[in-house]
Motif scaffolding. Sequence first.
Motif, PDB file in Angstrom:
ATOM      1  N   GLU A   1       3.615   3.374  -1.451  1.00 20.62           N
ATOM      2  CA  GLU A   1       4.409   4.648  -1.336  1.00 20.62           C
ATOM      3  C   GLU A   1       3.771   5.449  -0.450  1.00 20.62           C
ATOM      4  O   GLU A   1       4.384   6.335   0.304  1.00 20.62           O
ATOM      5  N   ASP A   2       2.123   5.643  -0.846  1.00 20.65           N
ATOM      6  CA  ASP A   2       1.658   6.867  -0.066  1.00 20.65           C
ATOM      7  C   ASP A   2       1.600   6.338   1.760  1.00 20.65           C
ATOM      8  O   ASP A   2       1.709   7.371   2.305  1.00 20.65           O
ATOM      9  N   VAL A   3       1.579   5.097   1.938  1.00 16.61           N
ATOM     10  CA  VAL A   3       1.366   4.730   3.171  1.00 16.61           C
ATOM     11  C   VAL A   3       2.941   4.844   3.881  1.00 16.61           C
ATOM     12  O   VAL A   3       2.979   5.380   4.885  1.00 16.61           O
ATOM     13  N   ARG A   4       3.999   4.450   3.192  1.00 17.58           N
ATOM     14  CA  ARG A   4       5.224   4.631   3.688  1.00 17.58           C
ATOM     15  C   ARG A   4       5.749   6.312   3.817  1.00 17.58           C
ATOM     16  O   ARG A   4       6.090   6.418   4.980  1.00 17.58           O
ATOM     17  N   ALA A   5       5.234   6.884   2.938  1.00 18.06           N
ATOM     18  CA  ALA A   5       5.342   8.538   3.059  1.00 18.06           C
ATOM     19  C   ALA A   5       5.053   9.007   4.467  1.00 18.06           C
ATOM     20  O   ALA A   5       5.329   9.975   5.326  1.00 18.06           O
ATOM     21  N   ALA A   6       3.609   8.624   4.695  1.00 21.60           N
ATOM     22  CA  ALA A   6       2.772   9.129   5.718  1.00 21.60           C
ATOM     23  C   ALA A   6       3.516   8.439   7.092  1.00 21.60           C
ATOM     24  O   ALA A   6       3.639   9.200   8.073  1.00 21.60           O
ATOM     25  N   ALA A   7       4.105   7.152   7.021  1.00 20.97           N
ATOM     26  CA  ALA A   7       4.649   6.475   8.120  1.00 20.97           C
ATOM     27  C   ALA A   7       6.171   7.307   8.361  1.00 20.97           C
ATOM     28  O   ALA A   7       6.301   7.678   9.485  1.00 20.97           O
ATOM     29  N   LEU A   8       6.790   7.755   7.372  1.00 22.83           N
ATOM     30  CA  LEU A   8       7.980   8.366   7.495  1.00 22.83           C
ATOM     31  C   LEU A   8       7.666   9.750   8.336  1.00 22.83           C
ATOM     32  O   LEU A   8       8.292  10.307   9.059  1.00 22.83           O
ATOM     33  N   GLN A   9       6.593  10.595   7.733  1.00 23.38           N
ATOM     34  CA  GLN A   9       6.438  11.733   8.214  1.00 23.38           C
ATOM     35  C   GLN A   9       5.856  11.660   9.681  1.00 23.38           C
ATOM     36  O   GLN A   9       6.459  12.521  10.432  1.00 23.38           O
ATOM     37  N   TYR A  10       5.171  10.684  10.149  1.00 24.27           N
ATOM     38  CA  TYR A  10       4.780  10.580  11.356  1.00 24.27           C
ATOM     39  C   TYR A  10       5.858  10.065  12.415  1.00 24.27           C
ATOM     40  O   TYR A  10       6.194  10.829  13.415  1.00 24.27           O
TER      41      TYR A  10
ATOM     42  N   ALA B   1       3.905   1.983   9.143  1.00 29.20           N
ATOM     43  CA  ALA B   1       3.262   1.556   7.994  1.00 29.20           C
ATOM     44  C   ALA B   1       2.511   0.353   7.805  1.00 29.20           C
ATOM     45  O   ALA B   1       1.221   0.245   7.166  1.00 29.20           O
ATOM     46  N   LYS B   2       3.054  -0.764   8.533  1.00 23.63           N
ATOM     47  CA  LYS B   2       2.172  -1.807   8.590  1.00 23.63           C
ATOM     48  C   LYS B   2       0.855  -1.657   9.253  1.00 23.63           C
ATOM     49  O   LYS B   2      -0.306  -2.081   9.090  1.00 23.63           O
ATOM     50  N   ALA B   3       0.736  -0.847  10.722  1.00 20.44           N
ATOM     51  CA  ALA B   3      -0.188  -0.611  11.386  1.00 20.44           C
ATOM     52  C   ALA B   3      -1.239   0.257  10.611  1.00 20.44           C
ATOM     53  O   ALA B   3      -2.548  -0.033  10.523  1.00 20.44           O
ATOM     54  N   THR B   4      -0.698   1.043   9.532  1.00 17.94           N
ATOM     55  CA  THR B   4      -1.526   1.871   8.844  1.00 17.94           C
ATOM     56  C   THR B   4      -2.266   0.866   7.699  1.00 17.94           C
ATOM     57  O   THR B   4      -3.469   1.145   7.293  1.00 17.94           O
ATOM     58  N   ASP B   5      -1.320  -0.140   7.155  1.00 15.00           N
ATOM     59  CA  ASP B   5      -2.124  -1.087   6.347  1.00 15.00           C
ATOM     60  C   ASP B   5      -3.072  -1.561   6.888  1.00 15.00           C
ATOM     61  O   ASP B   5      -4.272  -1.905   6.093  1.00 15.00           O
ATOM     62  N   GLU B   6      -2.949  -1.999   7.989  1.00 16.93           N
ATOM     63  CA  GLU B   6      -4.120  -2.985   8.816  1.00 16.93           C
ATOM     64  C   GLU B   6      -5.020  -2.326   9.243  1.00 16.93           C
ATOM     65  O   GLU B   6      -6.306  -2.685   8.961  1.00 16.93           O
ATOM     66  N   LEU B   7      -4.869  -0.950   9.392  1.00 13.05           N
ATOM     67  CA  LEU B   7      -6.036   0.022   9.810  1.00 13.05           C
ATOM     68  C   LEU B   7      -6.986   0.416   8.606  1.00 13.05           C
ATOM     69  O   LEU B   7      -8.090   0.125   8.565  1.00 13.05           O
ATOM     70  N   LEU B   8      -6.340   0.619   7.552  1.00 11.60           N
ATOM     71  CA  LEU B   8      -6.966   1.117   6.301  1.00 11.60           C
ATOM     72  C   LEU B   8      -7.804  -0.221   5.736  1.00 11.60           C
ATOM     73  O   LEU B   8      -8.877  -0.068   4.828  1.00 11.60           O
ATOM     74  N   SER B   9      -7.290  -1.411   5.888  1.00 14.47           N
ATOM     75  CA  SER B   9      -7.687  -2.543   5.359  1.00 14.47           C
ATOM     76  C   SER B   9      -9.018  -3.146   6.183  1.00 14.47           C
ATOM     77  O   SER B   9      -9.879  -3.750   5.671  1.00 14.47           O
ATOM     78  N   SER B  10      -9.123  -2.501   7.497  1.00 12.09           N
ATOM     79  CA  SER B  10     -10.118  -2.851   8.422  1.00 12.09           C
ATOM     80  C   SER B  10     -11.327  -1.683   8.522  1.00 12.09           C
ATOM     81  O   SER B  10     -12.505  -2.144   9.009  1.00 12.09           O
ATOM     82  N   LEU B  11     -11.194  -0.692   7.851  1.00 17.59           N
ATOM     83  CA  LEU B  11     -12.143   0.460   8.015  1.00 17.59           C
ATOM     84  C   LEU B  11     -13.285   0.172   6.994  1.00 17.59           C
ATOM     85  O   LEU B  11     -13.043  -0.425   5.973  1.00 17.59           O
ATOM     86  N   THR B  12     -14.462   0.378   7.606  1.00 15.52           N
ATOM     87  CA  THR B  12     -15.611   0.259   6.977  1.00 15.52           C
ATOM     88  C   THR B  12     -16.128   1.851   6.691  1.00 15.52           C
ATOM     89  O   THR B  12     -16.386   2.338   7.825  1.00 15.52           O
ATOM     90  N   VAL B  13     -16.359   2.322   5.474  1.00 19.14           N
ATOM     91  CA  VAL B  13     -16.861   3.493   5.413  1.00 19.14           C
ATOM     92  C   VAL B  13     -18.575   3.727   4.810  1.00 19.14           C
ATOM     93  O   VAL B  13     -18.590   2.994   4.014  1.00 19.14           O
TER      94      VAL B  13
END
Length: 69
Positions: free
Chosen positions: A19-28, A54-66
């Motif tokens: 829902e967080d990812v979808r909300a951000a995608a919708l706002q964008y 939303a799909k691109a956001t999921d892919e990005l977040l799962s690929s990031l290393t902090v």
Amino acid sequence: MCRSIKTLRPPFEEHVTDEDVRAAALQYVRKISGFRAPAAHNAEAFERAVDAVAKATDELLSSLTVRGR
């Protein structure tokens, strides 16, 4: 950029829901299209864009290393 889109990666957010990812995608998509709610003839394109972001956001977040975590 749209101020209502929050940062979704650690350390800012530890747990991000679909829902967080979808909300951000919708706002964008709203921001770049200029539509809060599209007309009926644009609704399908609008929803496809939200899904793609939303799909691109999921892919990005799962690929990031902090570092340091």
